[in-house]
Design an enzyme around this catalytic site. Sequence first.
Site, PDB file in Angstrom:
ATOM      1  N   ASP A  14      -3.256   3.831  -5.406  1.00 46.42           N
ATOM      2  CA  ASP A  14      -3.529   2.498  -4.850  1.00 46.42           C
ATOM      3  C   ASP A  14      -4.899   2.468  -4.153  1.00 46.42           C
ATOM      4  O   ASP A  14      -5.678   1.525  -4.343  1.00 46.42           O
ATOM      5  CB  ASP A  14      -2.408   2.133  -3.857  1.00 46.42           C
ATOM      6  CG  ASP A  14      -2.635   0.781  -3.207  1.00 46.42           C
ATOM      7  OD1 ASP A  14      -2.343  -0.240  -3.846  1.00 46.42           O
ATOM      8  OD2 ASP A  14      -3.120   0.757  -2.054  1.00 46.42           O
ATOM      9  N   LYS A  51      -8.311   0.254  -5.290  1.00 43.66           N
ATOM     10  CA  LYS A  51      -9.127  -0.574  -4.379  1.00 43.66           C
ATOM     11  C   LYS A  51     -10.581  -0.095  -4.372  1.00 43.66           C
ATOM     12  O   LYS A  51     -11.513  -0.904  -4.318  1.00 43.66           O
ATOM     13  CB  LYS A  51      -8.505  -0.534  -2.982  1.00 43.66           C
ATOM     14  CG  LYS A  51      -7.135  -1.237  -2.955  1.00 43.66           C
ATOM     15  CD  LYS A  51      -6.342  -0.890  -1.711  1.00 43.66           C
ATOM     16  CE  LYS A  51      -5.029  -1.653  -1.662  1.00 43.66           C
ATOM     17  NZ  LYS A  51      -4.111  -1.154  -0.624  1.00 43.66           N
TER      18      LYS A  51
HETATM   19  N1  HSE Z   1       0.897  -0.412  -0.864  1.00 42.52           N
HETATM   20  C1  HSE Z   1      -0.299  -0.999  -0.358  1.00 42.52           C
HETATM   21  C2  HSE Z   1      -0.752  -0.209   0.840  1.00 42.52           C
HETATM   22  C3  HSE Z   1      -0.052  -2.436  -0.010  1.00 42.52           C
HETATM   23  O1  HSE Z   1       0.059   0.538   1.385  1.00 42.52           O
HETATM   24  O2  HSE Z   1      -1.894  -0.322   1.254  1.00 42.52           O
HETATM   25  C4  HSE Z   1      -1.302  -3.194   0.362  1.00 42.52           C
HETATM   26  O3  HSE Z   1      -2.214  -3.235  -0.692  1.00 42.52           O
END
Ligand code: HSE
Length: 340
Positions: free
Chosen positions: A195, A199
């Site tokens: 994740d 980003k």
């Molecule tokens: N799973 C993501 C995090 C949610 O923990 O940052 C927000 O993008």
Amino acid sequence: MDTLRIALLGAGTVGSGFVKLLGEQRDRFRALGLEPALTGILVRDPSKKRPSWIPRGLLSDDVGRMLAEADVVVELMGGTKTAKRLTLAALGEGLPVISANKALLAEHWSELKPYVLEGLLYYEASVMAGTPVIEPLSGALRGNNALEIHGILNGSTNYIIGRMEEGLDFSQALAEAQAKGFVEEDPFLDIGGVDAAHKLAILARLTVDPDYPWRDVRENTRGIQELARDHIYAAESEGKKIRLVASLFPQGGSWKTAVRPVMLPASHPLAGAALSHNALLYRGDAVGDVLISGGGAGSTVTASAVIGDLLRMLEGYPGHPPLPAAIPAPSYQTEVFEEI
Ligand code: HSE
């Protein structure tokens, strides 16, 4: 007053927060002469228990009708299969899409990019939730050449590390983060660093190269699966904090990325981001260091950026443009982190 017809895809943690905030911020829309109304809410399982403010009568699987009746689509379902099909279908019809879907943006950028260039895709909520980074990186900070950026971009892992600092073990801390709605449906995306990598790919396309490849970011990604309390105590005994840091930096004439757990001096600007907070340290050749920090995950924390994007769209601003052309990687001594 005219009606703003919104098709909402997804009513999970962020989708529910969006419906709540849409009600609370109704006057912001009315001030622009528009009454917001949902044409439907697409959900996988209509029988699932949901918060009381979700109108059950709007839950629908008739996505064709929802899109046909909509002025704008809000995609908060996540994932890269159905979300991709519906996002591309909506964009192909000329409908603006507001999205929090970092996985889709990171992994299917080449298909989305033509619509991004048309200004149809708004995605502030995709990185650092409601804490603004997409907008400054696609606006005010463009007066710089970026030298390097380093960020804590994942709320779940930062929360887990923070709770482990307070004495919990990994699995207890993960369960708490899940109960708070921070963790992806597949927790590996968070704890495996994917994740944060999603980003970082989005940020790289805003700051150094509009076509920065997802594959390169993914290949240089490590998560916190192996993290134990002993690591945290050892770091603390040296006055340091462990953080999962996502970096973009010049090396050997090209732009590189890395996502990995590192030890930071407790006084480091990124070490200040506690629990589910995120932080981005942007280093520009003209502005110097800029630190942006705030909530990085959670229901209304993320939904607030979706509402903000909707309002920007109604005020006539296009979606967030990537950098028009790549900037050369400078010869520059980047910050070195102590990896664990
Ligand atoms: N799973 C993501 C995090 C949610 O923990 O940052 C927000 O993008």
